[in-house]
Design a protein around this motif. Sequence first.
Motif, PDB file in Angstrom:
ATOM      1  N   MET A 155      10.106   5.161   2.007  1.00 13.86           N
ATOM      2  CA  MET A 155       9.602   4.366   1.125  1.00 13.86           C
ATOM      3  C   MET A 155       8.081   4.962   0.496  1.00 13.86           C
ATOM      4  O   MET A 155       7.636   5.431   1.403  1.00 13.86           O
ATOM      5  CB  MET A 155       8.984   2.944   1.711  1.00 13.86           C
ATOM      6  N   PRO A 156       7.854   4.925  -0.629  1.00 18.19           N
ATOM      7  CA  PRO A 156       6.521   5.425  -0.959  1.00 18.19           C
ATOM      8  C   PRO A 156       5.245   4.984  -0.171  1.00 18.19           C
ATOM      9  O   PRO A 156       5.554   3.566   0.038  1.00 18.19           O
ATOM     10  CB  PRO A 156       6.399   4.989  -2.537  1.00 18.19           C
ATOM     11  N   LEU A 157       4.336   5.550  -0.246  1.00 19.75           N
ATOM     12  CA  LEU A 157       3.144   5.281   0.411  1.00 19.75           C
ATOM     13  C   LEU A 157       2.508   3.839  -0.093  1.00 19.75           C
ATOM     14  O   LEU A 157       2.213   3.842  -1.375  1.00 19.75           O
ATOM     15  CB  LEU A 157       2.069   6.244   0.378  1.00 19.75           C
ATOM     16  N   LEU A 158       2.168   2.851   0.578  1.00 17.90           N
ATOM     17  CA  LEU A 158       1.833   1.567   0.101  1.00 17.90           C
ATOM     18  C   LEU A 158       0.550   1.009   1.170  1.00 17.90           C
ATOM     19  O   LEU A 158       0.554   1.044   2.572  1.00 17.90           O
ATOM     20  CB  LEU A 158       3.081   0.542   0.179  1.00 17.90           C
ATOM     21  N   VAL A 159      -0.403   0.689   0.648  1.00 17.39           N
ATOM     22  CA  VAL A 159      -1.669   0.088   1.249  1.00 17.39           C
ATOM     23  C   VAL A 159      -1.523  -1.437   0.800  1.00 17.39           C
ATOM     24  O   VAL A 159      -1.786  -1.846  -0.153  1.00 17.39           O
ATOM     25  CB  VAL A 159      -2.951   0.704   0.877  1.00 17.39           C
ATOM     26  N   ALA A 160      -1.413  -2.222   1.972  1.00 18.17           N
ATOM     27  CA  ALA A 160      -1.092  -3.560   1.689  1.00 18.17           C
ATOM     28  C   ALA A 160      -2.582  -4.350   2.291  1.00 18.17           C
ATOM     29  O   ALA A 160      -3.043  -4.108   3.488  1.00 18.17           O
ATOM     30  CB  ALA A 160      -0.079  -4.146   2.464  1.00 18.17           C
ATOM     31  N   GLU A 161      -3.037  -4.969   1.365  1.00 13.68           N
ATOM     32  CA  GLU A 161      -4.313  -5.843   1.727  1.00 13.68           C
ATOM     33  C   GLU A 161      -3.882  -7.169   1.903  1.00 13.68           C
ATOM     34  O   GLU A 161      -3.539  -7.767   1.160  1.00 13.68           O
ATOM     35  CB  GLU A 161      -5.168  -5.820   0.473  1.00 13.68           C
ATOM     36  N   LEU A 162      -3.715  -7.530   3.181  1.00 19.08           N
ATOM     37  CA  LEU A 162      -3.119  -8.854   3.660  1.00 19.08           C
ATOM     38  C   LEU A 162      -4.277  -9.843   3.580  1.00 19.08           C
ATOM     39  O   LEU A 162      -5.168  -9.692   4.193  1.00 19.08           O
ATOM     40  CB  LEU A 162      -2.475  -8.756   4.947  1.00 19.08           C
ATOM     41  N   GLU A 163      -3.891 -11.007   2.912  1.00 11.62           N
ATOM     42  CA  GLU A 163      -4.992 -12.120   2.976  1.00 11.62           C
ATOM     43  C   GLU A 163      -4.905 -12.779   4.328  1.00 11.62           C
ATOM     44  O   GLU A 163      -6.014 -13.334   4.662  1.00 11.62           O
ATOM     45  CB  GLU A 163      -4.345 -13.220   2.130  1.00 11.62           C
ATOM     46  N   ASP A 164      -4.024 -12.611   5.252  1.00  8.56           N
ATOM     47  CA  ASP A 164      -4.139 -13.346   6.501  1.00  8.56           C
ATOM     48  C   ASP A 164      -4.274 -12.161   7.550  1.00  8.56           C
ATOM     49  O   ASP A 164      -4.089 -12.481   8.838  1.00  8.56           O
ATOM     50  CB  ASP A 164      -2.755 -14.089   6.754  1.00  8.56           C
ATOM     51  N   SER A 165      -4.964 -10.859   7.289  1.00  5.30           N
ATOM     52  CA  SER A 165      -5.246 -10.168   8.411  1.00  5.30           C
ATOM     53  C   SER A 165      -6.394  -9.289   8.018  1.00  5.30           C
ATOM     54  O   SER A 165      -6.749  -9.153   6.704  1.00  5.30           O
ATOM     55  CB  SER A 165      -4.186  -9.274   8.429  1.00  5.30           C
ATOM     56  N   GLU A 166      -7.267  -8.948   8.789  1.00  6.28           N
ATOM     57  CA  GLU A 166      -8.484  -8.246   8.598  1.00  6.28           C
ATOM     58  C   GLU A 166      -8.406  -6.916   8.465  1.00  6.28           C
ATOM     59  O   GLU A 166      -9.248  -6.252   8.069  1.00  6.28           O
ATOM     60  CB  GLU A 166      -9.624  -8.555   9.883  1.00  6.28           C
ATOM     61  N   GLU A 167      -7.175  -6.180   8.786  1.00  3.89           N
ATOM     62  CA  GLU A 167      -6.861  -5.021   8.762  1.00  3.89           C
ATOM     63  C   GLU A 167      -5.768  -4.571   7.392  1.00  3.89           C
ATOM     64  O   GLU A 167      -5.115  -5.406   6.948  1.00  3.89           O
ATOM     65  CB  GLU A 167      -6.294  -4.506   9.868  1.00  3.89           C
ATOM     66  N   GLU A 168      -6.139  -3.288   6.962  1.00  8.43           N
ATOM     67  CA  GLU A 168      -4.963  -2.879   5.993  1.00  8.43           C
ATOM     68  C   GLU A 168      -3.952  -2.531   6.660  1.00  8.43           C
ATOM     69  O   GLU A 168      -4.002  -1.920   7.897  1.00  8.43           O
ATOM     70  CB  GLU A 168      -5.686  -1.761   5.077  1.00  8.43           C
ATOM     71  N   LEU A 169      -2.655  -2.694   5.912  1.00 10.41           N
ATOM     72  CA  LEU A 169      -1.417  -2.094   6.435  1.00 10.41           C
ATOM     73  C   LEU A 169      -0.897  -0.961   5.795  1.00 10.41           C
ATOM     74  O   LEU A 169      -0.781  -1.171   4.524  1.00 10.41           O
ATOM     75  CB  LEU A 169      -0.373  -3.223   6.514  1.00 10.41           C
ATOM     76  N   VAL A 170      -0.925   0.197   6.140  1.00  8.54           N
ATOM     77  CA  VAL A 170      -0.473   1.426   5.473  1.00  8.54           C
ATOM     78  C   VAL A 170       0.970   1.798   5.915  1.00  8.54           C
ATOM     79  O   VAL A 170       1.032   2.097   6.982  1.00  8.54           O
ATOM     80  CB  VAL A 170      -1.511   2.427   5.763  1.00  8.54           C
ATOM     81  N   ILE A 171       1.873   1.864   4.887  1.00 10.19           N
ATOM     82  CA  ILE A 171       3.195   1.960   5.307  1.00 10.19           C
ATOM     83  C   ILE A 171       4.024   2.783   4.436  1.00 10.19           C
ATOM     84  O   ILE A 171       3.262   3.153   3.280  1.00 10.19           O
ATOM     85  CB  ILE A 171       4.042   0.629   5.358  1.00 10.19           C
ATOM     86  N   GLY A 172       4.965   3.666   4.640  1.00 12.25           N
ATOM     87  CA  GLY A 172       5.593   4.399   3.735  1.00 12.25           C
ATOM     88  C   GLY A 172       5.270   6.079   3.923  1.00 12.25           C
ATOM     89  O   GLY A 172       4.584   6.210   5.128  1.00 12.25           O
ATOM     90  N   ARG A 173       5.705   6.765   3.028  1.00  9.09           N
ATOM     91  CA  ARG A 173       5.431   8.018   3.198  1.00  9.09           C
ATOM     92  C   ARG A 173       4.563   8.756   1.846  1.00  9.09           C
ATOM     93  O   ARG A 173       4.985   8.156   0.579  1.00  9.09           O
ATOM     94  CB  ARG A 173       6.651   8.879   3.088  1.00  9.09           C
ATOM     95  N   GLU A 174       3.730   9.714   1.924  1.00  6.42           N
ATOM     96  CA  GLU A 174       2.958  10.161   0.743  1.00  6.42           C
ATOM     97  C   GLU A 174       3.719  10.975   0.113  1.00  6.42           C
ATOM     98  O   GLU A 174       4.699  11.691   0.749  1.00  6.42           O
ATOM     99  CB  GLU A 174       1.701  11.015   1.315  1.00  6.42           C
ATOM    100  N   GLN A 175       3.868  10.874  -1.393  1.00  7.68           N
ATOM    101  CA  GLN A 175       4.702  11.633  -1.937  1.00  7.68           C
ATOM    102  C   GLN A 175       3.674  12.347  -2.987  1.00  7.68           C
ATOM    103  O   GLN A 175       2.736  12.133  -3.725  1.00  7.68           O
ATOM    104  CB  GLN A 175       5.510  10.865  -3.052  1.00  7.68           C
ATOM    105  N   GLU A 176       4.184  13.608  -3.202  1.00  7.15           N
ATOM    106  CA  GLU A 176       3.343  14.770  -3.915  1.00  7.15           C
ATOM    107  C   GLU A 176       3.159  14.359  -5.242  1.00  7.15           C
ATOM    108  O   GLU A 176       4.126  13.906  -5.940  1.00  7.15           O
ATOM    109  CB  GLU A 176       3.904  16.215  -3.839  1.00  7.15           C
ATOM    110  N   GLY A 177       1.826  14.300  -5.646  1.00  8.76           N
ATOM    111  CA  GLY A 177       1.317  13.685  -7.051  1.00  8.76           C
ATOM    112  C   GLY A 177       1.528  12.525  -7.367  1.00  8.76           C
ATOM    113  O   GLY A 177       1.439  12.085  -8.525  1.00  8.76           O
ATOM    114  N   ARG A 178       1.473  11.586  -6.298  1.00  7.37           N
ATOM    115  CA  ARG A 178       1.759  10.183  -6.645  1.00  7.37           C
ATOM    116  C   ARG A 178       0.620   9.328  -5.766  1.00  7.37           C
ATOM    117  O   ARG A 178       0.617   9.705  -4.605  1.00  7.37           O
ATOM    118  CB  ARG A 178       3.069   9.630  -6.337  1.00  7.37           C
TER     119      ARG A 178
END
Length: 218
Positions: A155-178
């Motif tokens: 999955m493309p890299l995604l930074v999730a700002e969760l309303e019900d968590s104090e931490e960001e969730l970073v999931i997926g894979r970095e894709q060159e140029g994106r």
Amino acid sequence: MADERDPELPGLLLRTERDLLIPLLRSAAASDFALRTACPGWTVRDVLAHCGSVLSRVVESRFGPDVFSPECNDRDIAERAGWTDAQVVDELEAGMTGAGAVIAAGPGVLDGVALGEWVHAGDVREAWGLEGAYRGPGLPLALRLLGPRARHQKMPLLVAELEDSEEELVIGREQEGRAPGRYRGDGATLIRLCAGRSLAGTRYELEGVTERELFLFG
């Protein structure tokens, strides 16, 4: 939230959900098992039979060339057609109890099984019109399992700002140029997005990535 594998996490999620779901199933009427779910063509009973059969395969290390394929899933459900509802629930309870140790001992390729089982428990709750179908005590654990699943599915890299968590969730894979995509919303809605479940009545923001690219159960 860290993306490193915790081998005990899948089992913890399964046992946490077991303690909530099994009493609910034991108290359900026979007619409740015949209700349709979000899974095309599957009733509640079908979903539970699928879940129990998958966990039994994990516990017994029964894996064939087409394991977990739609054809394999259909065969497993058909094999349980003559079982009572109680027998279906018995198998599911045993699997939710025993599969964690097997998954933990492996290299991580089965971690997504626990996440899928938890999502299916939400499918049952949603079919029964219960509140918080994809929430509850297992949600933080399920969100932690999204990371390994997202890497596996590329999955493309995604930074999730969760309303019900104090931490960001970073999931997926970095894709060159994106640049990384961004999600803003609650954890349960992110689960719905990644599991391809209905988004009716939800509210979220998505930038730099499409809904389809977040689907992890294809």
